[in-house]
Design an enzyme around this catalytic site. Structure first.
Site, short mmCIF file in Angstrom:
data_model
loop_
_atom_site.label_atom_id
_atom_site.label_comp_id
_atom_site.label_asym_id
_atom_site.label_seq_id
_atom_site.Cartn_x
_atom_site.Cartn_y
_atom_site.Cartn_z
N GLU A 1 -10.27 6.95 4.08
CA GLU A 1 -9.20 6.38 4.91
C GLU A 1 -9.21 7.01 6.31
O GLU A 1 -10.26 7.30 6.88
CB GLU A 1 -7.85 6.50 4.20
CG GLU A 1 -7.82 5.71 2.89
CD GLU A 1 -6.43 5.55 2.32
OE1 GLU A 1 -5.58 4.94 2.99
OE2 GLU A 1 -6.18 6.03 1.20
N ASP B 1 0.86 -1.18 0.00
CA ASP B 1 0.00 0.00 0.00
C ASP B 1 0.90 1.23 0.00
O ASP B 1 2.12 1.13 0.14
CB ASP B 1 -0.93 -0.02 1.22
CG ASP B 1 -2.21 0.77 1.00
OD1 ASP B 1 -2.25 1.59 0.07
OD2 ASP B 1 -3.17 0.56 1.76
#
Length: 863
Positions: free
Chosen positions: A539, A332
């Site tokens: 997020e 990521d």
């Protein structure tokens, strides 16, 4: 006055204004001991899987040939995935990069309005660069990744499907496969080969900022949906459509337990047993593997203290060996930097643990050079490099990238009528209808007769951006305009179209204008639809401290109370990325619809809440809660099967028009304290500005402006500027620059006064982290305000050690001291303010009020 300063190691103790203030030059984190494994014993908890695609010896022979001919430089290039803003086609050619990505909000030529043709031109240029063998090196096709998480959401004009939480409520696995298939086609139109979807997290704490990316708190739904979404995106293994030119490579993410972190903190620590890891959080990955998911994204989070990007046990022993995964593991966004001993530009530990491809957006060149050196010096074994490259090549072969040829010659690339086409929009509208959950329908006020006079209230009713949530054109889903959503329909537009067709009248009014609105019909409206809810986030920017909707700033509840004067049936359409405590709003509504984040096809809501012109139901409610709905504000962790499970609406709840359920209008409006009696942190600035606070800029005697985007400047003399910066993660801090042109301030203020007396009684502290790159000029003043002549103004220099420049310092100020300085904590209006008339620059992060039992006793605040 500054009375005393003592220094011990990296800690500085400051006695200021009679209070003991602590300033730390390094962050302190909760770091549990890292779990150790009896690998043979622990692996027995996991099922044993074999790759769903049988080993192809002919294919493996081709890979062997490529590997034997590749230089070490070419092999390392395959491990690197930069972002297109930071890597050109020439870089792809020179470094033999294996992949690129476009992050949230990134588009060709940095132009959000790039056409499909622009996308194809750029993806083709990068592909052609990867196939250029004029330097005598091998031609290995690039694979381009993109976050197409609810449609091809980075592209203006794409179909935007409901976010996963809404799809989970639809309880329709086949619908998910169709959405995956439609998304794949829109991705393929732009020449992109690979999507970072689906998210198969099982969210267990609704404070998590990515709850809406989870299909359910129930692993059974996640397991069903993961399989179907992978089938839709890639095509079904063993069928001719598998990874053909109308399908793309899928990614199951994030491995593992991103939805199970302590307190729902994004990128935090999952403090859970291995059995829970297997039983709850692995479910979606197991079914995704059984459907042939070709890539897995490693998770940012830790498991019992160990960062998963550096966990050989999880990435290799479990995923690759026990679960038989033969695709590749991608990282990521710079997540490898958090592995012990690593930095953003050097992390042999992640590759050795089992990561196959670094996602390193901007710092990729030093990472490439360091990784190359580590391979040559043996720190990263060549066998590990060969295994990673083999896996990457295997996926590229399976995806046909060696055979499909240039992007601009592919079947769907650039084709008109696919991106945001009618067929896909009708599918998205169907998904909206199926995702709606009816929580209350007293007096059966729904469906509403469209021949009526209907008042539609709320900014959200006419805002595609808000109804679509995060990951919408931009990363956070913010900064977009109505014209950015071609062919989309707002919720109001959908209602108005049907009402006008039936001969009724629909009027729209913004929430702030309701006091001045005059309904044309003297009798007033026949029905009112109020659309409201959460603003977009993505997020960790969406992490919240508590689950009460609009805690302390009940703007929408006040609108509901004002609307009661019309004496008309009042319907709430609630937009949110998670269940929230809304007992007060429920009590003020005759009907209440959980609409989640429906995406671009807002008209799907009108299809359900309005009858046809004859009063017949058009489409019934079929959505059922895939997340339990809280009865109390302390139920941040509320999942079916929990001990003492006591939701307001249980998992699986949802009314239909046949239901004869009257919900009490006297639901408990005293939700209790956070976290089972313990106050939680009250966040002001943690990556984003947290509700109910808004960030304002103002010059002395000048206009007040609110900061909505990443950069803002005071309009008169440009005396103060604030911008989002990256401290540890994307946009997780703010830089404040005073030019010295005029006295100016930044402040975090709420529309209404906030009651923080419980925090004062708990012995809490205002805490923040600050960095100075140069000593302060003149004085910066820190203030808290509770109205006119109510508050505290303190020299900021009392709290920072100006001998520790270019280092983040942590400051804790007991509320009791601030109270003695004049802050009435029952009515705080401004939680944090900084003001300067001189030229200064500082960086700020993590502003919050933290309950601290047993803080250092107050000495004296008498001066």
């Amino acid at each position: 006055m500054l009375c005393k300063m003592t220094c011990t190691g990296s800690w500085i103790k400051v006695l200021a204004l009679g209070a003991l203030l602590s300033v730390s030059t390094e962050s302190i984190s909760d770091s549990p001991s890292i779990k150790t494994h009896d690998t043979e014993r622990d692996l027995k908890r996991w099922p044993t899987l074999a790759p769903v695609i049988p080993r192809d010896e002919q294919l493996e022979s081709k890979i062997d040939g490529l590997l034997s001919a590749m230089s070490v430089e070419e092999k390392v290039g395959q491990l690197i995935q930069p972002e297109i803003k930071f890597a050109t086609a020439d870089d792809v050619r020179k470094y033999h990069l294996g992949s690129v990505l476009n992050g949230g909000g990134t588009a060709p030529n940095n132009n959000k309005y790039s056409s499909v043709g622009d996308w194809v031109e750029m993806t083709n240029a990068y592909y052609q660069a990867s196939m250029d063998d004029s330097d005598g090196k091998l031609a290995v096709p690039l694979i381009w990744g993109s976050d197409a998480v609810h449609g091809h959401n980075n592209v203006v004009g794409a179909t935007l499907f409901p976010h996963n939480i809404g799809l989970g409520a639809a309880r329709d696995p086949e619908l998910i496969r169709r959405i995956g298939d439609a998304t794949a086609k829109e991705v393929a139109v732009t020449g992109v080969d690979w999507t970072f979807a689906p998210t198969v997290a099982v969210a267990r704490d609704d404070r998590w900022g990515r709850t809406y990316e989870s299909y359910s708190e129930d692993p059974e739904i996640v397991e069903q949906y993961a399989k179907m979404m992978v089938d839709g995106l890639q095509g079904v293994v063993s069928k001719p459509s598998f990874l053909d030119e109308e399908h793309v490579v899928a990614t199951a993410k994030h491995f593992l337990a991103d939805g199970g972190t302590h307190r729902g903190i994004d990128r935090g620590d999952a403090k859970i047993s291995e059995q829970e890891l297997v039983d709850l959080h692995a479910a979606g990955f197991l079914s995704a593997l059984e459907s042939g998911a070709q890539t897995i994204m490693a998770s940012f989070n830790s498991w019992n203290g160990e960062k998963l990007h550096g966990s050989r046990y999880i990435l290799t022993d479990v995923l690759k060996n026990r679960l038989g995964f033969d695709g590749f593991v991608v990282g990521d966004w710079n997540a490898h930097r958090f592995v012990d001993g690593c930095s953003v530009d050097s992390c042999a530990a992640a590759i050795n643990a089992g990561l196959d491809m670094f996602m390193t957006p901007s710092d990729w060149k030093p990472l490439y050079e360091n990784t190359l050196r580590q391979v040559k010096e043996g720190e990263i074994p060549m066998a590990r490099v060969d295994d990673a490259v083999r896996r990457i090549l295997r996926v590229k072969f399976r995806a046909g990238l060696f055979d499909k040829g240039p992007v601009d010659g592919r079947k769907l690339a650039g084709r008109e009528g696919v991106m945001g086409g009618k067929k896909n929009r009708l599918l998205a509208r169907e998904a909206v209808r199926k995702s709606l959950v009816l929580l209350k329908n007293n007096g059966k006020v729904l469906p509403i007769q469209p021949k009526a006079n209907i008042l539609v209230v709320g900014d959200a009713a006419n805002d595609v951006s808000q109804q679509s949530g995060g990951w919408t054109i931009s990363w956070q889903g913010t900064g977009n305009k109505r014209e950015d959503f071609k062919n989309a329909t707002t919720i109001f537009e959908g209602i108005k179209a049907q009402v006008s067709k039936a001969g009724g009248e629909a009027n729209f009014v913004k929430s702030d204008d309701i006091d001045n609105f005059k309904f044309a019909n003297a009798m007033g409206p026949d029905a009112i639809i109020f659309v409201y809810g959460e603003q977009p986030y993505a997020e960790w920017h969406g992490d919240i401290a508590g689950i009460e909707y609009q805690l302390g700033d009940k703007v929408d509840l006040n609108v509901l109370k004002k609307l009661a004067k019309y004496k008309a049936p009042l319907v709430s359409v609630f937009l949110s990325g998670r269940p929230l405590w809304v007992n007060k709003e429920l009590n003020a509504s005759d009907a209440f619809v959980a609409a989640w984040l429906p995406g671009s096809e807002g008209a799907g809501i009108a299809d359900v809440i309005l009858s046809d012109s004859k009063g017949n139901v058009q489409h019934d409610f079929q959505g059922r809660l895939s997340f339990s709905w809280p009865k109390y504000v302390n139920q941040t962790v509320l999942n079916k099967g929990d001990e003492n499970y006591d939701p307001l609406f249980p998992y699986g709840y949802g009314l239909s028009y046949a239901s004869n359920v009257e919900l009490s209008d006297s639901l408990n409006e005293d939700g209790g304290k956070f976290d089972f009696g313990r106050l939680d942190d009250a966040w002001v600035l943690v990556s984003r500005v947290m509700p109910p606070w808004t960030l304002f800029l103002q010059e002395k005697n000048g206009a007040e402006i609110s900061v909505d985007g990443n950069v803002a400047v005071s309009p008169e003399s440009k005396a103060v500027k604030v911008m989002s910066i990256d401290r540890v993660s994307q946009e997780d801090a703010r830089e404040i620059v005073w030019s010295g042109a005029a006295e100016a301030s930044i402040r975090f203020s709420a529309k209404s006064h906030q009651d923080f007396k419980p925090y004062l009684e708990e012995g809490s502290a205002l805490t923040f982290e600050v960095r100075l790159d140069a000593p302060l000029n003149g004085e910066v003043e820190l203030a808290l305000s509770c109205g006119d002549a109510c508050g505290a103004n303190i020299p900021f220099s009392k709290f920072v050690d100006q001998n520790h420049l270019k280092t983040w310092q942590k400051v804790d100020i007991p509320l009791a001291c601030l109270a003695k300085q004049g802050v009435d904590f029952t009515q705080v209006k401004t939680a944090f303010s900084l003001q300067s008339k001189d030229k200064n620059t500082l960086q700020l992060s993590n502003v919050k009020i933290v309950p601290v039992k047993g803080v250092t006793p107050m000495l004296s605040c008498s001066g």
